[in-house]
Design an enzyme around this catalytic site. Structure first.
Site, PDB file in Angstrom:
ATOM      1  N   PHE A 392       0.865  -1.156  -0.075  1.00 34.44           N
ATOM      2  CA  PHE A 392       0.000   0.173   0.084  1.00 34.44           C
ATOM      3  C   PHE A 392       0.902   1.222  -0.003  1.00 34.44           C
ATOM      4  O   PHE A 392       0.502   2.181   0.542  1.00 34.44           O
ATOM      5  CB  PHE A 392      -0.946   0.044   1.274  1.00 34.44           C
ATOM      6  CG  PHE A 392      -1.580  -1.239   1.398  1.00 34.44           C
ATOM      7  CD1 PHE A 392      -2.238  -1.968   0.657  1.00 34.44           C
ATOM      8  CD2 PHE A 392      -1.154  -2.002   2.761  1.00 34.44           C
ATOM      9  CE1 PHE A 392      -2.902  -3.258   0.803  1.00 34.44           C
ATOM     10  CE2 PHE A 392      -1.598  -3.167   2.944  1.00 34.44           C
ATOM     11  CZ  PHE A 392      -2.629  -4.005   2.186  1.00 34.44           C
ATOM     12  N   CYS A 393       2.100   1.218  -0.824  1.00 27.81           N
ATOM     13  CA  CYS A 393       2.952   2.464  -0.791  1.00 27.81           C
ATOM     14  C   CYS A 393       3.347   2.990   0.500  1.00 27.81           C
ATOM     15  O   CYS A 393       3.422   4.143   0.725  1.00 27.81           O
ATOM     16  CB  CYS A 393       2.225   3.529  -1.575  1.00 27.81           C
ATOM     17  SG  CYS A 393       1.848   2.936  -3.413  1.00 27.81           S
ATOM     18  N   ASN A 394       3.254   1.913   1.564  1.00 32.65           N
ATOM     19  CA  ASN A 394       3.907   2.368   2.869  1.00 32.65           C
ATOM     20  C   ASN A 394       4.566   1.159   3.452  1.00 32.65           C
ATOM     21  O   ASN A 394       4.114   0.461   4.306  1.00 32.65           O
ATOM     22  CB  ASN A 394       2.433   2.504   4.067  1.00 32.65           C
ATOM     23  CG  ASN A 394       2.754   3.189   5.121  1.00 32.65           C
ATOM     24  OD1 ASN A 394       3.541   2.858   5.818  1.00 32.65           O
ATOM     25  ND2 ASN A 394       1.811   4.067   5.537  1.00 32.65           N
TER      26      ASN A 394
END
Length: 459
Positions: A392-394
């Protein structure tokens, strides 16, 4: 009008907050979900637009002729009026009259402006949470390229909230550093944890400029910028009301506007520029950072979207999402295999206080072994369930949840690798990623029960 459907009095012991109203709203505005048998559980990825929003904007387009705003002809002046009317409606919505509203392509585009234009130097500090979207993480490269330092504040594994002692320690360090920027999300795009907005004032009193990533927060919570006053705020509007995509904004406190040093100029950002003599004058307002032609056909739809949210009431959306999330947590936490092994591990705070409508989880088989997320997504797709899997791009949250150490990660990145996701898993012999579901304005109990039944039958 939507407002005539709403009965604001909350029942004393509701199963789900204002169920009748939100079920009626779904039938009226989101009937396509039931027509196509969609179970949509990816509201953090992108919200859903209502039917009335689209029809209202269509009528705008049918009724008027719009011209490029950078002119004074009749069609251009009309487009300019609607753009500025929308800009003012955004400032009104967030009580942000001490701010400039700069239209961008999305939250990432807004963050890029801050990273590119913030005056980092060799004595600068960039401080951020381990819980941040990669578009916030990426600003560290601007700081590093100018010779500055960056530092991450860790999260607590048990609840994915920031380690407050470590944060205070970091904020009190480097008092003599010039141009210190502190960035964090109002709400995690992965865990749903809402981080304390009081850190904004605390950091500012210690000489920090504060960048607040509000993209995951504002779809279900009110952000009042007359009370909490970060220096820079970023968001994407499709996260709030679904349509249009491709539009976000950067809100810049007027007192900090000239601190951003734009390193170039473009069409629409200057009052004068010369070719014969290499000079230019930048516009002294929001237009300085709005490169080229604005998306003037879609910007008026933002005002329509905010009006739609106001008719329902952001506080009512918040209460609804909270009740949906608590229902999900209770039911999922109770699921077990026949041998009493739990089927689901929910990451983050157990009580779900001060959280949004986002849940991250992993699934376990009867031998208490994690089921990789790829087969989960494949089975969900087959059931017409839209959820999201991966990191999740995290990466910070994922590294904490999957117990990855700095030493292991350094070893991987410093060795000849391609950066392929599965290659990292095979190299480190540790899983990456998880499953994320998120609820929103059109979610109903049938959606939740369908997903719970899906999990119940996972083996």
């Amino acid at each position: 009008m939507i407002a005539t459907l709403f009965k604001p009095k909350r029942p004393k012991t509701p199963a789900l907050y204002n169920d009748s109203f939100f079920n009626t709203l779904r039938q009226k505005e989101y009937s396509r979900l039931d027509k196509d048998n969609h179970v949509y559980l990816d509201y953090t990825g992108g919200n859903l637009y209502s039917e009335s929003q689209i029809l209202k904007h269509l009528n705008y387009l049918k009724a008027h002729t719009f011209g490029n705003p950078h002119s004074s002809n009749p069609t251009s002046k009309h487009a300019t009026y609607l753009v500025e009317e929308t800009r003012n409606s955004i400032l009104d919505y967030f009580n942000a009259h001490d701010y400039h509203c700069i239209f961008t392509q999305n939250a990432s585009g807004a963050l890029k402006i801050v990273g590119e234009c913030y005056p980092f130097t060799a004595t600068s500090e960039y401080l951020l949470f381990s819980d941040n979207h990669n578009s916030v993480n990426g600003i560290r490269e601007y700081c590093r390229n100018k010779g500055g330092n960056f530092n991450y504040v860790p999260l607590k594994f048990e609840n994915l909230r920031v380690d407050e002692d470590r944060l205070k320690e970091a904020l009190h360090k480097n008092k003599s550093a010039s141009n210190k920027l502190f960035a964090y999300p109002a709400q995690s795009n992965v865990s749903g944890v809402q981080h304390d907005l009081n850190w904004v004032t605390y950091a500012q009193q210690l000489g920090w400029d504060v960048l607040l990533d509000a993209a995951a927060y504002v779809p279900t919570s009110q952000l009042d910028l007359s009370k909490i006053k970060p220096d820079f705020v970023t968001m994407s509007f499709y996260k709030i009301f679904g349509y249009p995509t491709g539009l976000g904004c950067l809100l810049v406190k007027k007192s900090k506007f000239n601190k951003l040093k734009k390193p170039w100029f473009a069409g629409g950002t200057v009052t004068l520029a010369s070719v014969m003599a290499p000079h230019h004058f930048l516009i002294n307002n929001h237009e300085r950072f709005e490169n080229g032609t604005l998306n003037y056909l879609d910007i008026p739809a933002l005002k329509t979207g905010l009006e739609y949210i106001n008719e329902i009431g952001i506080d009512h959306i918040n209460a609804r999402v909270q009740s949906l999330t608590h229902y999900l947590c209770e039911k999922l936490s109770a699921l077990k295999h026949n041998n009493e092994v739990r089927k689901v591990k929910l990451f983050g705070p157990c009580d779900r206080s001060d959280t949004g409508g986002t849940l991250i989880m992993s699934f376990f088989d009867s031998r208490n072994k994690v089921i990789p997320f790829e087969p989960i997504e494949k089975q969900a797709n087959a059931k017409n369930i839209s959820l999201r899997t991966g990191c999740f791009c995290n990466p910070g949250i994922d590294e904490i949840n999957n117990n990855l150490s700095a030493e292991e990660l350094d070893s991987y990145f410093n060795t000849r690798h391609t950066g392929n996701y599965n290659e990292m898993i095979n190299t480190l012999q540790k899983l990456r990623g998880a499953t994320r579901i998120s609820v929103g304005i059109a979610t109903n109990k049938t959606d939740l029960d369908y997903f719970i039944d899906f999990v119940k039958h996972l083996e």
